[in-house]
Design an enzyme around this catalytic site. Sequence first.
Site, mmCIF file in Angstrom:
data_model
loop_
_atom_site.group_PDB
_atom_site.id
_atom_site.type_symbol
_atom_site.label_atom_id
_atom_site.label_comp_id
_atom_site.label_asym_id
_atom_site.label_seq_id
_atom_site.Cartn_x
_atom_site.Cartn_y
_atom_site.Cartn_z
ATOM 1 N N HIS A 140 53.926 -79.785 -9.102
ATOM 2 C CA HIS A 140 54.193 -78.104 -8.783
ATOM 3 C C HIS A 140 52.270 -77.874 -9.067
ATOM 4 O O HIS A 140 52.827 -77.257 -10.347
ATOM 5 C CB HIS A 140 55.212 -77.571 -8.777
ATOM 6 C CG HIS A 140 55.183 -76.165 -9.015
ATOM 7 N ND1 HIS A 140 55.962 -75.349 -8.734
ATOM 8 C CD2 HIS A 140 55.048 -75.200 -10.024
ATOM 9 C CE1 HIS A 140 55.993 -73.774 -8.177
ATOM 10 N NE2 HIS A 140 55.432 -73.742 -9.551
ATOM 11 N N HIS B 174 49.283 -75.210 -9.492
ATOM 12 C CA HIS B 174 49.030 -74.247 -9.703
ATOM 13 C C HIS B 174 46.884 -74.320 -9.301
ATOM 14 O O HIS B 174 46.420 -75.149 -9.590
ATOM 15 C CB HIS B 174 48.798 -73.013 -9.740
ATOM 16 C CG HIS B 174 50.065 -72.438 -10.491
ATOM 17 N ND1 HIS B 174 50.671 -70.770 -9.258
ATOM 18 C CD2 HIS B 174 51.771 -72.435 -10.509
ATOM 19 C CE1 HIS B 174 52.041 -70.978 -9.133
ATOM 20 N NE2 HIS B 174 52.639 -71.824 -10.179
ATOM 21 N N CYS C 51 51.699 -66.736 -12.119
ATOM 22 C CA CYS C 51 53.513 -66.509 -13.195
ATOM 23 C C CYS C 51 53.767 -65.442 -13.893
ATOM 24 O O CYS C 51 51.920 -65.093 -14.413
ATOM 25 C CB CYS C 51 53.027 -67.325 -13.770
ATOM 26 S SG CYS C 51 54.908 -67.645 -14.733
ATOM 27 N N ASN D 167 50.022 -71.264 -6.374
ATOM 28 C CA ASN D 167 49.998 -72.323 -6.027
ATOM 29 C C ASN D 167 49.353 -72.644 -5.030
ATOM 30 O O ASN D 167 48.416 -71.826 -3.940
ATOM 31 C CB ASN D 167 51.660 -72.854 -5.550
ATOM 32 C CG ASN D 167 52.768 -72.744 -6.456
ATOM 33 O OD1 ASN D 167 53.167 -71.861 -6.839
ATOM 34 N ND2 ASN D 167 52.793 -74.197 -6.880
#
Length: 302
Positions: free
Chosen positions: A208, A210, A241, A250
């Site tokens: 995951h 970014h 975030c 992402n």
Amino acid sequence: MSIPDKVRIVEVGPRDGLQNEKGPVIDTAVKVELINRLSDAGLNHIESASFVSPKWVPQMGDAAAVMGAINRRPGVVYAALTPNMKGLEAALRAGADEVAVFGAASESFTRNNINCSIAESIERFQPVLETAIKEGVRVRGYVSTTLGCPYEGAIDPTKVADVSSLLYDMGCYEISLGDTIGTGTPLLAKRMLEAVAAKIPLEHLAAHFHDTYGQALANYYAVLEEGLSVFDTSVAGLGGCPYANGASGNLATEELVYMLNGIGVEHGVDLDKLIDAGRYICRELGRANGSKVAYALSEPSP
Ligand code: HMG
Ligand code: MG
């Protein structure tokens, strides 16, 4: 390790992408339309909402309404974040197919994100996992700050492996390794993955990443070479975030799909429909599209 023939893409745009959107709360109908367009594009794992405190994350305050209004396509997993029992109960009532708990490898990020220590977060997640599993709902576990923390800087891969193992041993079927602030680079991503894969089978891990520093595609390719086959991405590169200053979204799903097409790895997504979904949400939000692929394919060929 050879590159997998096939990967699973977890589309996180409707959650990670929209949670940090500034300005007025986005209409529920727009979120629902985005999710429907994403499933129509072939994405079969869509993180659609987040059952967190609306005081902390106002954009996710309509999670139940979103989950209730989606046109549920058979075979698609509509997932949601659930940091505690209150979130889980609401997610189950709303018919989430899968839920996720989210911890971090750094104490200070955990404190800023979910207002507790790592040890307390694990305690909080215990009943969430027990209840969800009893209800037949799978639980994903996120570990944030795996390649760097906005407060603590570099993170030791063994710390990432330790927190990941705690979540895996508690019953998370998959651990998604977050480069929350996008500071990672390919060899660091490989080393981190190797440390975690020494404790948890690779087929139970996901990445995951970014794209804050433009490294996410390179990092995904690096872990693909290690045999990893589950990737979280966000349509049009939406997101950030709320508890990691400067974090951007992402990797754009369009970028991953374009690369996978180029190297012949199966993924099941229709790139044209995906680009249309990205254009739709960017139009609605009045923001620039974060996908270079969407931009490149918008120009008529010379
Ligand atoms: P807290 O303040 O410690 O919780 O927050 P509390 O239990 O003391 O409750 C405080 C208030 O929140 C109460 O309401 C609760 O009812 C309410 P009040 O009495 O003040 O009116 N509350 C809730 N409301 C709705 N849903 C809930 C819920 N829980 C409590 N589930 C809490 C703890 C975890 C709730 C809070 O810190 C929070 O919501 N944090 C949000 C964190 C967040 O969403 N971060 C972004 C997602 S994580 C991420 O993006 C990283 C990831 O993408 C991976 C990566 O990139 O690395 C996953
Ligand atoms: Mg994230």
